[in-house]
Design a protein around this motif. Structure first.
Motif, PDB file in Angstrom:
ATOM      1  N   SER A 123       0.907  -1.180   0.000  1.00 24.03           N
ATOM      2  CA  SER A 123       0.111  -0.092  -0.017  1.00 24.03           C
ATOM      3  C   SER A 123       0.776   1.203  -0.076  1.00 24.03           C
ATOM      4  N   LYS A 124       0.346   2.364  -0.424  1.00 27.54           N
ATOM      5  CA  LYS A 124       1.223   3.584  -0.872  1.00 27.54           C
ATOM      6  C   LYS A 124       0.926   4.240   0.445  1.00 27.54           C
ATOM      7  N   THR A 125       1.242   3.899   1.587  1.00 30.99           N
ATOM      8  CA  THR A 125       0.902   4.552   2.603  1.00 30.99           C
ATOM      9  C   THR A 125       2.205   5.527   3.315  1.00 30.99           C
ATOM     10  N   GLY A 126       3.499   5.242   2.631  1.00 33.90           N
ATOM     11  CA  GLY A 126       4.683   5.695   3.241  1.00 33.90           C
ATOM     12  C   GLY A 126       4.775   7.259   3.020  1.00 33.90           C
ATOM     13  N   ALA A 127       5.676   8.023   3.668  1.00 33.26           N
ATOM     14  CA  ALA A 127       5.748   9.323   3.662  1.00 33.26           C
ATOM     15  C   ALA A 127       7.214   9.581   4.071  1.00 33.26           C
ATOM     16  N   TYR A 128       7.896  10.924   3.734  1.00 33.16           N
ATOM     17  CA  TYR A 128       9.167  11.104   4.493  1.00 33.16           C
ATOM     18  C   TYR A 128       8.833  12.375   5.403  1.00 33.16           C
ATOM     19  N   TYR A 129       9.737  12.526   6.601  1.00 29.23           N
ATOM     20  CA  TYR A 129       9.572  12.985   7.617  1.00 29.23           C
ATOM     21  C   TYR A 129      10.853  13.923   7.876  1.00 29.23           C
ATOM     22  N   ARG A 133      15.400  19.083  16.638  1.00 34.17           N
ATOM     23  CA  ARG A 133      15.287  19.598  17.930  1.00 34.17           C
ATOM     24  C   ARG A 133      13.889  19.297  18.437  1.00 34.17           C
ATOM     25  N   GLY A 134      13.442  18.042  18.483  1.00 34.91           N
ATOM     26  CA  GLY A 134      12.374  17.737  19.160  1.00 34.91           C
ATOM     27  C   GLY A 134      10.995  18.100  18.285  1.00 34.91           C
ATOM     28  N   LYS A 135      11.099  18.557  17.094  1.00 32.83           N
ATOM     29  CA  LYS A 135      10.173  18.846  16.131  1.00 32.83           C
ATOM     30  C   LYS A 135       9.796  17.873  14.988  1.00 32.83           C
ATOM     31  N   LEU A 136       8.803  17.243  14.976  1.00 31.95           N
ATOM     32  CA  LEU A 136       8.218  16.322  13.775  1.00 31.95           C
ATOM     33  C   LEU A 136       7.820  16.907  12.688  1.00 31.95           C
ATOM     34  N   THR A 137       7.889  16.988  11.509  1.00 32.56           N
ATOM     35  CA  THR A 137       7.506  17.523  10.300  1.00 32.56           C
ATOM     36  C   THR A 137       7.259  16.595   9.184  1.00 32.56           C
ATOM     37  N   ARG A 138       5.948  16.460   8.780  1.00 31.26           N
ATOM     38  CA  ARG A 138       5.812  15.651   7.673  1.00 31.26           C
ATOM     39  C   ARG A 138       6.005  16.369   6.285  1.00 31.26           C
ATOM     40  N   THR A 139       6.741  15.950   5.520  1.00 31.76           N
ATOM     41  CA  THR A 139       7.217  16.791   4.249  1.00 31.76           C
ATOM     42  C   THR A 139       6.132  16.265   3.066  1.00 31.76           C
ATOM     43  N   ASN A 140       6.196  16.918   2.102  1.00 29.72           N
ATOM     44  CA  ASN A 140       5.193  16.706   1.138  1.00 29.72           C
ATOM     45  C   ASN A 140       5.521  15.684   0.202  1.00 29.72           C
ATOM     46  N   VAL A 141       6.397  14.831   0.292  1.00 37.37           N
ATOM     47  CA  VAL A 141       6.831  13.596  -0.498  1.00 37.37           C
ATOM     48  C   VAL A 141       6.058  12.418   0.368  1.00 37.37           C
ATOM     49  N   THR A 142       5.058  11.970  -0.310  1.00 33.63           N
ATOM     50  CA  THR A 142       3.994  11.074   0.514  1.00 33.63           C
ATOM     51  C   THR A 142       3.611  10.075  -0.612  1.00 33.63           C
ATOM     52  N   SER A 143       2.560   9.182  -0.120  1.00 36.65           N
ATOM     53  CA  SER A 143       1.862   8.238  -1.188  1.00 36.65           C
ATOM     54  C   SER A 143       3.035   7.123  -1.852  1.00 36.65           C
ATOM     55  N   ILE A 144       3.806   6.659  -0.906  1.00 36.30           N
ATOM     56  CA  ILE A 144       4.884   5.600  -1.524  1.00 36.30           C
ATOM     57  C   ILE A 144       4.587   4.378  -0.744  1.00 36.30           C
ATOM     58  N   ALA A 145       4.999   3.402  -1.379  1.00 41.39           N
ATOM     59  CA  ALA A 145       4.828   2.092  -0.686  1.00 41.39           C
ATOM     60  C   ALA A 145       5.974   1.583  -0.018  1.00 41.39           C
ATOM     61  N   ILE A 146       7.140   1.671  -0.809  1.00 43.82           N
ATOM     62  CA  ILE A 146       8.476   1.386  -0.014  1.00 43.82           C
ATOM     63  C   ILE A 146       9.278   2.546  -0.057  1.00 43.82           C
ATOM     64  N   THR A 147       9.523   3.441   0.794  1.00 45.23           N
ATOM     65  CA  THR A 147      10.574   4.566   0.916  1.00 45.23           C
ATOM     66  C   THR A 147      11.809   4.070   1.257  1.00 45.23           C
ATOM     67  N   ASN A 148      13.104   4.563   0.697  1.00 44.89           N
ATOM     68  CA  ASN A 148      14.147   4.386   1.040  1.00 44.89           C
ATOM     69  C   ASN A 148      15.194   5.339   1.081  1.00 44.89           C
ATOM     70  N   GLY A 149      16.161   5.404   1.847  1.00 39.89           N
ATOM     71  CA  GLY A 149      16.858   6.672   1.946  1.00 39.89           C
ATOM     72  C   GLY A 149      16.063   7.450   3.042  1.00 39.89           C
ATOM     73  N   PRO A 150      16.094   8.868   2.983  1.00 37.35           N
ATOM     74  CA  PRO A 150      16.843   9.489   1.805  1.00 37.35           C
ATOM     75  C   PRO A 150      18.531   9.601   2.148  1.00 37.35           C
ATOM     76  N   ALA A 151      18.898  10.442   1.249  1.00 37.23           N
ATOM     77  CA  ALA A 151      20.573  10.947   1.388  1.00 37.23           C
ATOM     78  C   ALA A 151      20.700  12.107   1.218  1.00 37.23           C
ATOM     79  N   VAL A 152      21.714  12.874   1.401  1.00 35.58           N
ATOM     80  CA  VAL A 152      21.629  14.342   1.404  1.00 35.58           C
ATOM     81  C   VAL A 152      23.211  14.688   0.893  1.00 35.58           C
TER      82      VAL A 152
END
Length: 290
Positions: A123-129, A133-152
């Protein structure tokens, strides 16, 4: 150019993942997601130690305040390696119990970027976050079944993320508010050649991508040009990390996951940790600014 990887540590991981060289410890840490393990390996002494985790663990990174932060299925947890204890820092997707955390990276500012995914890999339920400093932010990269990485990228300006089932590696700018700019395709890999798994960036800015079911890792330029390959004696390569005192040894986790009994007999080293000389050094991993 084609290189060959050699065995570093026979560990029999069901799903090895998240290798990271911890400078202050001078050791490689990695996880075995499906066996619920954290491993520490000192390549100079050969010392190997492991800890059980209460849930599936996708990654582990050192924290600036001390200890480690681990991505368990339920969220980010602080890990005390001396006591083997875990303490929840922040829950991630508590309303999606079928998801788990998979892979991550720490950028030069100490921000942790990581992905979630469907544990059944469908299912495409994955996303990147982003965690900073204690704050969690959901990014706009969403709707992925298997996320891998990221790398910078070495300068911390570009984030590379992988959609494994689509076979793509994409790049986007990192914005200052923990959000990401529009994504651009860098590489698309034919599924007959393998499935892109964990990415890593070296000091020259090239992208190393591991191929699940592909028996190799590849090095690409930021423009998507294939620069070289590394061959392995096993099928499932999951992620590369640069380590050693000069960060010039590449370590690679592998997996037994989804191999048939017949293929496991042909690949007795599946799930082991491998190493090779990449001819280029990696980037130090900073501690998470927690």
């Amino acid at each position: 150019m084609t290189r060959e990887a050699h065995l570093a540590l026979e560990v029999g991981a069901q799903l090895g993942e998240g290798p990271v060289w911890v400078e202050r410890d001078q050791a490689l840490w990695f996880t075995d997601i499906k066996r619920k393990k954290i491993h520490r390996y000192d390549p100079e002494s050969g010392d190997h130690h492991s800890w059980d985790t209460p849930e599936q663990a996708g990654f582990i990174f050192p924290a600036k305040s001390g200890g480690y932060i681990v991505g368990l299925q339920s969220g980010l947890h602080r890990f005390d390696s001396k006591k083997g204890k875990f303490k929840l820092l922040v829950a991630v997707e508590p309303g999606s119990p079928d998801n788990r955390l998979n892979d991550g990276v720490v950028d030069p500012k100490g921000r942790l970027w990581f992905g979630t995914m469907d544990d059944s890999e469908k299912s495409k339920t994955g996303a990147y976050y982003c965690f900073h400093r204690g704050k969690l932010t959901r990014t706009n990269v969403t709707s992925i079944a298997i996320t891998n990485g990221p790398a910078v990228s070495p300068d911390g300006a570009i984030l590379y993320w992988v959609d494994t089932l689509r076979g793509t590696i994409s790049a986007c700018e990192i914005w200052g508010d923990g959000q990401l700019g529009p994504s651009q395709l860098v590489v698309r890999i034919d599924p007959r050649e393998g499935h892109p798994d964990g990415p890593t960036v070296d000091r020259e800015g090239a992208i190393w991508i591991s191929l699940y079911s592909g028996s190799e890792a590849r090095r690409y330029s930021p423009a998507g040009e294939l620069l070289e390959r590394v061959r392995f004696p096993v099928s499932n390569i999951t992620k590369i990390a640069f380590g050693g005192r000069d960060l010039n040894t590449a370590f690679a986790t592998t997996a037994q996951h989804l191999l048939s009994p017949e293929k496991l007999l042909r690949e007795p080293l599946a799930g082991s940790l491998f190493a090779f000389q990449a001819g280029v050094s990696g980037i130090p991993t900073p501690p998470i600014a927690d």
